[in-house]
Design an enzyme around this catalytic site. Structure first.
Site, PDB file in Angstrom:
ATOM      1  N   HIS A 130       0.857  -1.311  -0.062  1.00  0.00           N
ATOM      2  CA  HIS A 130      -0.017  -0.021  -0.064  1.00  0.00           C
ATOM      3  C   HIS A 130       0.853   1.409  -0.160  1.00  0.00           C
ATOM      4  O   HIS A 130       0.236   2.453   0.209  1.00  0.00           O
ATOM      5  CB  HIS A 130      -1.030  -0.207   1.147  1.00  0.00           C
ATOM      6  N   CYS A 150       4.205  22.446  -8.024  1.00  0.00           N
ATOM      7  CA  CYS A 150       5.312  22.629  -9.036  1.00  0.00           C
ATOM      8  C   CYS A 150       5.157  24.133  -9.353  1.00  0.00           C
ATOM      9  O   CYS A 150       3.883  24.640  -9.738  1.00  0.00           O
ATOM     10  CB  CYS A 150       5.117  21.681 -10.408  1.00  0.00           C
ATOM     11  N   GLY A 164      -2.139  -9.189  12.565  1.00  0.00           N
ATOM     12  CA  GLY A 164      -2.613  -7.726  12.725  1.00  0.00           C
ATOM     13  C   GLY A 164      -3.283  -7.198  11.819  1.00  0.00           C
ATOM     14  O   GLY A 164      -3.217  -5.993  11.214  1.00  0.00           O
ATOM     15  N   THR A 165      -4.207  -8.035  10.746  1.00  0.00           N
ATOM     16  CA  THR A 165      -4.854  -7.418   9.852  1.00  0.00           C
ATOM     17  C   THR A 165      -6.505  -7.715   9.927  1.00  0.00           C
ATOM     18  O   THR A 165      -6.709  -9.130  10.172  1.00  0.00           O
ATOM     19  CB  THR A 165      -4.204  -7.843   8.230  1.00  0.00           C
TER      20      THR A 165
HETATM   21  P1  OAD Z   1      -7.398  -2.795  10.326  1.00  0.00           P
HETATM   22  O1  OAD Z   1      -7.459  -1.580  10.900  1.00  0.00           O
HETATM   23  O2  OAD Z   1      -8.570  -3.062   9.190  1.00  0.00           O
HETATM   24  O3  OAD Z   1      -7.108  -4.094  11.168  1.00  0.00           O
HETATM   25  C1  OAD Z   1      -6.275  -4.075  12.134  1.00  0.00           C
HETATM   26  C2  OAD Z   1      -6.293  -5.546  12.680  1.00  0.00           C
HETATM   27  O4  OAD Z   1      -5.244  -5.530  13.943  1.00  0.00           O
HETATM   28  C3  OAD Z   1      -7.761  -5.887  13.470  1.00  0.00           C
HETATM   29  O5  OAD Z   1      -7.830  -7.097  13.148  1.00  0.00           O
HETATM   30  C4  OAD Z   1      -7.052  -5.732  14.979  1.00  0.00           C
HETATM   31  O6  OAD Z   1      -7.902  -6.737  15.815  1.00  0.00           O
HETATM   32  C5  OAD Z   1      -5.813  -6.274  14.888  1.00  0.00           C
HETATM   33  N1  OAD Z   1      -4.853  -5.640  16.031  1.00  0.00           N
HETATM   34  C6  OAD Z   1      -5.182  -4.601  16.854  1.00  0.00           C
HETATM   35  N2  OAD Z   1      -4.068  -4.367  17.736  1.00  0.00           N
HETATM   36  C7  OAD Z   1      -3.301  -5.442  17.408  1.00  0.00           C
HETATM   37  C8  OAD Z   1      -2.015  -5.855  18.017  1.00  0.00           C
HETATM   38  N3  OAD Z   1      -1.471  -5.192  19.095  1.00  0.00           N
HETATM   39  N4  OAD Z   1      -1.504  -6.858  17.431  1.00  0.00           N
HETATM   40  C9  OAD Z   1      -1.865  -7.688  16.461  1.00  0.00           C
HETATM   41  N5  OAD Z   1      -2.991  -7.380  16.046  1.00  0.00           N
HETATM   42  C10 OAD Z   1      -3.706  -6.240  16.259  1.00  0.00           C
HETATM   43  O7  OAD Z   1      -5.960  -2.841   9.515  1.00  0.00           O
HETATM   44  P2  OAD Z   1      -5.627  -3.470   7.947  1.00  0.00           P
HETATM   45  O8  OAD Z   1      -6.144  -4.849   8.106  1.00  0.00           O
HETATM   46  O9  OAD Z   1      -4.077  -3.400   7.739  1.00  0.00           O
HETATM   47  O10 OAD Z   1      -5.045   0.793   3.502  1.00  0.00           O
HETATM   48  O11 OAD Z   1      -6.206  -2.491   7.053  1.00  0.00           O
HETATM   49  C11 OAD Z   1      -5.810  -2.890   5.704  1.00  0.00           C
HETATM   50  C12 OAD Z   1      -5.962  -1.535   5.039  1.00  0.00           C
HETATM   51  O12 OAD Z   1      -7.071  -0.575   5.169  1.00  0.00           O
HETATM   52  C13 OAD Z   1      -4.846  -0.695   5.449  1.00  0.00           C
HETATM   53  O13 OAD Z   1      -3.390  -1.157   4.673  1.00  0.00           O
HETATM   54  C14 OAD Z   1      -5.117   0.600   5.154  1.00  0.00           C
HETATM   55  C15 OAD Z   1      -6.824   0.592   5.286  1.00  0.00           C
HETATM   56  O14 OAD Z   1      -7.563   1.334   4.619  1.00  0.00           O
HETATM   57  C16 OAD Z   1      -4.331   1.684   2.907  1.00  0.00           C
HETATM   58  O15 OAD Z   1      -3.619   2.441   3.591  1.00  0.00           O
HETATM   59  C17 OAD Z   1      -4.116   1.855   1.586  1.00  0.00           C
END
Ligand code: OAD
Length: 247
Positions: free
Chosen positions: A124, A155, A195-196
């Protein structure tokens, strides 16, 4: 955590034996470094801010100074943050067993890189990188570092605006990133998803691709995710708690 001892031990052994390991990380990976996630209730950015405004080209064009300032604040947060014990465990593993681990991240911070995983595949983009909003109307290739200061910088000649180098909704991923990530997923013996929420595609599909290609798939997350079905084992805990025990 006592109930996790046996699955953690078994996974650690698998990782130790594996010739190829892939880690797919999301915002939860950096949560313990103080960087907000997107979809956690209350603390997630998308529970307080509108992604259509702040994560789309249309949103940027509608109010460039507001969107620029929002990213400037997030950039400050990333610069001030430090890799946590989870990032450091992956960096240390890569030093100890070179060539085994590929980190694929959805995160736009640079904490994996600073922890030692310099060849992390970034699906990303990179929040600290500037890029032009549009192609130059005069067909030139101007250096974005030469942009005139402003909110956003521009620019001086054609007025083209600078934007952060992150992938917004509706945009293509960086060239080659998904192909490299799929290759890492399909050739891994162990795929660890950390953590996704599994809500954003195509990144969310990597766990299933790895599993179909024969990988053992594990998920580290304190909560459920949308791709839990793809995993052989779910380890309920945080990145900084569990990765140092696994790697
Ligand atoms: P999310 O915010 O959707 O999900 C975060 C996940 O991390 C959740 O499932 C939480 O339960 C988990 N979590 C929270 N704290 C944690 C910890 N300490 N250790 C492990 N897990 C933990 O984030 P992403 O899945 O990364 O896009 O989101 C995907 C994309 O959506 C991102 O890359 C971003 C966003 O819009 C862009 O920036 C393009």
């Amino acid at each position: 955590m006592a109930e996790l001892e046996e699955p953690v031990r078994a996974l650690r052994e698998r990782i130790e034996r594996a010739g190829r390991v892939c880690v797919l990380s999301g915002a939860g990976m950096s949560a313990e470094s103080g960087i907000a996630t997107f979809r956690d209730a209350l603390t997630g950015l998308w529970s307080r801010f509108d992604p259509a405004q702040l994560a789309s080209v249309e949103g940027f064009r509608a109010d460039p100074p507001m969107v620029w300032d929002w990213y400037a604040e997030r950039r400050e947060g990333v610069r001030a943050a430090q890799p946590n014990a989870g990032h450091l465990a992956l960096g240390e593993f890569a030093r100890r067993r070179p060539g085994v681990l590929t980190v694929v991240t959805q995160n736009v911070d640079d904490l994996h890189q600073r922890a030692g995983n310099r060849d992390t595949i970034r699906l990303h983009g990179d929040i600290l990188r500037d890029q032009w909003l549009d192609g130059c109307g005069r067909g030139r290739v101007c250096d974005v570092a030469q942009a005139e200061d402003g909110r956003p910088p521009r620019c001086a000649e054609c007025g083209n605006q600078v934007r952060p180098g992150v992938v917004w909704f509706g945009e293509m991923l960086p060239p080659g990133a998904m192909e490299a990530a799929e290759h890492a997923a399909r050739t891994s013996e162990v795929m660890l998803v950390v953590g996704t929420s599994g809500a954003v595609w195509p990144a969310a599909g990597l766990a299933t691709k790895a599993r179909r290609s024969g990988a053992f798939v594990a998920i580290v997350n304190p909560h459920t995710s949308e791709i839990d079905d793809a995993a052989h084992v779910l380890l309920q805990g945080t990145a900084a708690q569990l990765l140092p025990r696994l790697f």
